[in-house]
Design a protein around this motif. Structure first.
Motif, PDB file in Angstrom:
ATOM      1  N   PHE A 102      51.175  40.313  47.242  1.00  0.00           N
ATOM      2  CA  PHE A 102      50.576  39.511  48.310  1.00  0.00           C
ATOM      3  C   PHE A 102      49.156  39.151  47.892  1.00  0.00           C
ATOM      4  O   PHE A 102      48.402  40.015  47.481  1.00  0.00           O
ATOM      5  CB  PHE A 102      50.533  40.312  49.619  1.00  0.00           C
ATOM      6  N   ASP A 103      48.801  37.881  47.991  1.00  0.00           N
ATOM      7  CA  ASP A 103      47.451  37.333  47.753  1.00  0.00           C
ATOM      8  C   ASP A 103      47.447  36.191  46.739  1.00  0.00           C
ATOM      9  O   ASP A 103      46.696  35.244  46.882  1.00  0.00           O
ATOM     10  CB  ASP A 103      46.417  38.372  47.310  1.00  0.00           C
ATOM     11  N   ASP A 104      48.238  36.325  45.649  1.00  0.00           N
ATOM     12  CA  ASP A 104      48.223  35.360  44.553  1.00  0.00           C
ATOM     13  C   ASP A 104      46.829  35.265  43.929  1.00  0.00           C
ATOM     14  O   ASP A 104      46.257  34.192  43.761  1.00  0.00           O
ATOM     15  CB  ASP A 104      48.699  33.971  45.003  1.00  0.00           C
ATOM     16  N   LEU A 105      46.304  36.424  43.587  1.00  0.00           N
ATOM     17  CA  LEU A 105      45.019  36.540  42.907  1.00  0.00           C
ATOM     18  C   LEU A 105      45.222  37.367  41.642  1.00  0.00           C
ATOM     19  O   LEU A 105      46.246  38.027  41.481  1.00  0.00           O
ATOM     20  CB  LEU A 105      44.008  37.225  43.824  1.00  0.00           C
ATOM     21  N   PRO A 106      44.252  37.362  40.726  1.00  0.00           N
ATOM     22  CA  PRO A 106      44.403  38.225  39.559  1.00  0.00           C
ATOM     23  C   PRO A 106      44.697  39.656  40.010  1.00  0.00           C
ATOM     24  O   PRO A 106      44.042  40.145  40.948  1.00  0.00           O
ATOM     25  CB  PRO A 106      43.018  38.140  38.881  1.00  0.00           C
ATOM     26  N   PRO A 107      45.706  40.297  39.395  1.00  0.00           N
ATOM     27  CA  PRO A 107      46.385  39.946  38.142  1.00  0.00           C
ATOM     28  C   PRO A 107      47.769  39.339  38.337  1.00  0.00           C
ATOM     29  O   PRO A 107      48.642  39.503  37.466  1.00  0.00           O
ATOM     30  CB  PRO A 107      46.509  41.312  37.491  1.00  0.00           C
ATOM     31  N   ALA A 108      48.074  38.665  39.443  1.00  0.00           N
ATOM     32  CA  ALA A 108      49.439  38.226  39.743  1.00  0.00           C
ATOM     33  C   ALA A 108      50.035  37.367  38.630  1.00  0.00           C
ATOM     34  O   ALA A 108      51.156  37.624  38.168  1.00  0.00           O
ATOM     35  CB  ALA A 108      49.451  37.464  41.065  1.00  0.00           C
ATOM     36  N   ALA A 109      49.311  36.329  38.201  1.00  0.00           N
ATOM     37  CA  ALA A 109      49.849  35.444  37.168  1.00  0.00           C
ATOM     38  C   ALA A 109      50.012  36.178  35.835  1.00  0.00           C
ATOM     39  O   ALA A 109      50.961  35.938  35.084  1.00  0.00           O
ATOM     40  CB  ALA A 109      48.948  34.223  37.004  1.00  0.00           C
ATOM     41  N   ASP A 110      49.083  37.108  35.542  1.00  0.00           N
ATOM     42  CA  ASP A 110      49.116  37.816  34.263  1.00  0.00           C
ATOM     43  C   ASP A 110      50.344  38.709  34.137  1.00  0.00           C
ATOM     44  O   ASP A 110      50.829  38.938  33.021  1.00  0.00           O
ATOM     45  CB  ASP A 110      47.851  38.671  34.106  1.00  0.00           C
TER      46      ASP A 110
ATOM     47  N   VAL B  30      33.700  43.266  44.613  1.00  0.00           N
ATOM     48  CA  VAL B  30      34.526  43.476  43.426  1.00  0.00           C
ATOM     49  C   VAL B  30      35.959  43.014  43.671  1.00  0.00           C
ATOM     50  O   VAL B  30      36.609  42.455  42.775  1.00  0.00           O
ATOM     51  CB  VAL B  30      34.502  44.961  43.010  1.00  0.00           C
ATOM     52  N   SER B  31      36.473  43.223  44.875  1.00  0.00           N
ATOM     53  CA  SER B  31      37.838  42.827  45.203  1.00  0.00           C
ATOM     54  C   SER B  31      38.021  41.322  45.043  1.00  0.00           C
ATOM     55  O   SER B  31      37.226  40.536  45.562  1.00  0.00           O
ATOM     56  CB  SER B  31      38.156  43.225  46.643  1.00  0.00           C
ATOM     57  N   PRO B  32      39.072  40.883  44.330  1.00  0.00           N
ATOM     58  CA  PRO B  32      39.311  39.441  44.182  1.00  0.00           C
ATOM     59  C   PRO B  32      39.480  38.727  45.522  1.00  0.00           C
ATOM     60  O   PRO B  32      39.047  37.586  45.682  1.00  0.00           O
ATOM     61  CB  PRO B  32      40.602  39.378  43.362  1.00  0.00           C
ATOM     62  N   HIS B  33      40.103  39.385  46.500  1.00  0.00           N
ATOM     63  CA  HIS B  33      40.305  38.773  47.818  1.00  0.00           C
ATOM     64  C   HIS B  33      38.968  38.381  48.431  1.00  0.00           C
ATOM     65  O   HIS B  33      38.745  37.232  48.819  1.00  0.00           O
ATOM     66  CB  HIS B  33      41.037  39.750  48.733  1.00  0.00           C
ATOM     67  N   TYR B  34      38.048  39.328  48.527  1.00  0.00           N
ATOM     68  CA  TYR B  34      36.751  39.052  49.144  1.00  0.00           C
ATOM     69  C   TYR B  34      35.936  38.079  48.296  1.00  0.00           C
ATOM     70  O   TYR B  34      35.222  37.221  48.833  1.00  0.00           O
ATOM     71  CB  TYR B  34      35.980  40.352  49.343  1.00  0.00           C
ATOM     72  N   ALA B  35      36.027  38.215  46.983  1.00  0.00           N
ATOM     73  CA  ALA B  35      35.251  37.340  46.104  1.00  0.00           C
ATOM     74  C   ALA B  35      35.647  35.879  46.272  1.00  0.00           C
ATOM     75  O   ALA B  35      34.791  34.986  46.295  1.00  0.00           O
ATOM     76  CB  ALA B  35      35.428  37.778  44.651  1.00  0.00           C
ATOM     77  N   HIS B  36      36.935  35.612  46.406  1.00  0.00           N
ATOM     78  CA  HIS B  36      37.383  34.230  46.531  1.00  0.00           C
ATOM     79  C   HIS B  36      37.042  33.645  47.905  1.00  0.00           C
ATOM     80  O   HIS B  36      36.710  32.465  48.008  1.00  0.00           O
ATOM     81  CB  HIS B  36      38.892  34.133  46.264  1.00  0.00           C
ATOM     82  N   VAL B  37      37.122  34.453  48.953  1.00  0.00           N
ATOM     83  CA  VAL B  37      36.691  33.959  50.260  1.00  0.00           C
ATOM     84  C   VAL B  37      35.195  33.673  50.235  1.00  0.00           C
ATOM     85  O   VAL B  37      34.728  32.645  50.741  1.00  0.00           O
ATOM     86  CB  VAL B  37      37.028  34.971  51.380  1.00  0.00           C
ATOM     87  N   ALA B  38      34.427  34.586  49.639  1.00  0.00           N
ATOM     88  CA  ALA B  38      32.981  34.392  49.535  1.00  0.00           C
ATOM     89  C   ALA B  38      32.648  33.134  48.748  1.00  0.00           C
ATOM     90  O   ALA B  38      31.684  32.415  49.070  1.00  0.00           O
ATOM     91  CB  ALA B  38      32.336  35.614  48.892  1.00  0.00           C
ATOM     92  N   GLN B  39      33.440  32.834  47.723  1.00  0.00           N
ATOM     93  CA  GLN B  39      33.212  31.605  46.956  1.00  0.00           C
ATOM     94  C   GLN B  39      33.421  30.382  47.832  1.00  0.00           C
ATOM     95  O   GLN B  39      32.669  29.398  47.737  1.00  0.00           O
ATOM     96  CB  GLN B  39      34.154  31.548  45.754  1.00  0.00           C
ATOM     97  N   GLY B  40      34.432  30.432  48.704  1.00  0.00           N
ATOM     98  CA  GLY B  40      34.636  29.323  49.625  1.00  0.00           C
ATOM     99  C   GLY B  40      33.477  29.155  50.586  1.00  0.00           C
ATOM    100  O   GLY B  40      33.045  28.034  50.885  1.00  0.00           O
TER     101      GLY B  40
ATOM    102  N   ASN C 255      49.367  44.370  48.206  1.00  0.00           N
ATOM    103  CA  ASN C 255      48.642  43.267  47.586  1.00  0.00           C
ATOM    104  C   ASN C 255      48.896  43.303  46.086  1.00  0.00           C
ATOM    105  O   ASN C 255      49.596  44.191  45.572  1.00  0.00           O
ATOM    106  CB  ASN C 255      47.144  43.301  47.933  1.00  0.00           C
ATOM    107  N   ASP C 256      48.339  42.346  45.376  1.00  0.00           N
ATOM    108  CA  ASP C 256      48.633  42.210  43.952  1.00  0.00           C
ATOM    109  C   ASP C 256      48.019  43.334  43.119  1.00  0.00           C
ATOM    110  O   ASP C 256      48.546  43.692  42.065  1.00  0.00           O
ATOM    111  CB  ASP C 256      48.141  40.852  43.436  1.00  0.00           C
ATOM    112  N   LEU C 257      46.884  43.891  43.572  1.00  0.00           N
ATOM    113  CA  LEU C 257      46.287  45.014  42.862  1.00  0.00           C
ATOM    114  C   LEU C 257      47.194  46.233  42.936  1.00  0.00           C
ATOM    115  O   LEU C 257      47.401  46.940  41.932  1.00  0.00           O
ATOM    116  CB  LEU C 257      44.913  45.341  43.455  1.00  0.00           C
TER     117      LEU C 257
END
Length: 358
Positions: free
Chosen positions: A295-303, A82-92, A268-270
């Motif tokens: 820290f992270d630059d993942l959602p919701p940072a830009a929002d 669920v965490s954006p950090h882990y999800a984006h690494v997993a996508q890589g 972190n951003d959350l």
């Protein structure tokens, strides 16, 4: 099915009973230690893992199942999907695995070190070509010793352990390390606030003994020291890396009295998103009243227009897979330690202070 008996001169492969006899323990004890499913005394675990290495039990046990076949999978183990950090690494990891013609197996641990160790053992039994561990971890001697034993067991079976976004287990452990500059990123973002005139910077998300938090705290403290700003332990708040924790930490801080800080460094951003909500409910605006970085630059940072540290999450995952498969093909290569860079993404969450404001 009839099993062929070993012919004269053919080496008999060691069994779990052989390991138990060699270590002087019960078969059940060996099974529990190898599965990581039950805590054991360090001395007992050390004897069992020594017997495993001396008998080459893991390599031969896997050879029985892999005879005539080869694995086509890579495994990634994360705390949460669920965490954006882990999800984006997993996508890589998934992206690079697909390019290499491999399947991707994902395991989750809920942040439980015992469950992580058991999941590593499971992935070894599934004959994954590499096992990639991602993110924050409890940094103690007992954990490092057990994971070092599993790294050696994976190597003996022809697999490869990769530590992704976490520190090395030691120079003699056959594990690859792919990190990002956690400490450098925290130093840079703290320096950004200091350069804007802030001296009372509240750090949210300290968690002593956990590698990610410890690295970010180190960067924060180093920046304060280099800018000759006194370190105030009271400005470091304990909490986990969740949005609800950011909300809780700020609510409790403001309930105790007026803000004694002009800026917030969220772990972190959350955390930043939750903290921002609590500030807003208290009638404080970002950045007009309180500046904030994450820290992270993942959602919701830009929002939420948050200035933060960019982490190359997908590159971490891709690099982990690529290096692991390259080393699996050529064991003569030394175990690598790769450090990827981080950088600040400047948005609109920091307000410069006047020179007369301290």
């Amino acid at each position: 099915m009839v099993r062929r008996a070993a012919s004269e001169g053919e080496e008999r492969r060691p069994t779990i009973r052989d390991v138990a006899a060699h270590a002087g323990v019960s078969v059940a004890t060996v099974s529990r230690i190898l599965s990581g499913s039950y805590p054991s005394a360090p001395a007992t675990r050390s004897k069992v893992m020594k017997a495993v290495r001396e008998l080459d039990y893991v390599a031969n046990a896997n050879a029985r199942n892999l005879a005539g076949a080869s694995s086509r999978s890579v495994a990634i183990i994360v705390s949460s999907v669920v965490s954006p950090h882990y999800a984006h690494v997993a996508q890589g990891v998934q992206t690079q695995a697909a390019l290499e013609g491999k399947l991707c197996i994902v395991g989750t641990t809920g942040g439980d070190p015992e469950r992580e160790l058991a999941t590593v053992q499971l992935m070894r039994q599934e004959h994954a070509e590499c096992v990639i561990l991602v993110g924050n971890v409890v940094n103690n001697d007992a954990y490092r010793q057990r994971m070092a034993d599993y790294a050696r067991a994976l190597a003996a079976a022809g697999s490869q352990l990769v530590l992704c976004g976490r520190p090395t287990l030691g120079p003699d452990v056959p594990a690859l390390v792919v990190e990002y500059d956690n400490t450098g990123g925290a130093y840079a973002i703290t320096s950004h606030l200091l350069s804007a005139g802030h001296r009372r910077i509240l750090f949210l998300g300290r968690r002593e003994g956990y590698t990610t938090s410890d690295s970010r705290i180190t960067g924060y403290r180093n920046a304060l020291a280099d800018h000759r700003v006194p370190h105030d332990p009271g400005l470091e708040v304990d909490g986990t890396m969740e949005r609800s924790e950011g909300y809780r930490m700020i609510r409790e801080r403001l309930a105790a009295g007026p803000p004694d800080f002009t800026a917030v460094f969220a772990g972190n951003d959350l955390i930043a998103a939750g903290a921002r909500q609590a500030l807003r409910e208290h009638g404080l605006r970002v950045p007009d009243d309180i500046s904030m970085v994450g820290f992270d630059d993942l959602p919701p940072a830009a929002d939420i227009d948050l200035t933060t540290v960019h982490v190359p999450h997908e590159e971490l995952g891709r690099t982990a897979v690529r290096l692991a498969l390259e080393r699996r093909q050529d064991r003569s290569q030394p175990a690598q330690h790769v450090l990827l860079g981080t950088h600040i993404i400047v948005r609109d969450s920091v307000r410069p202070l006047r020179a007369d404001v301290t």
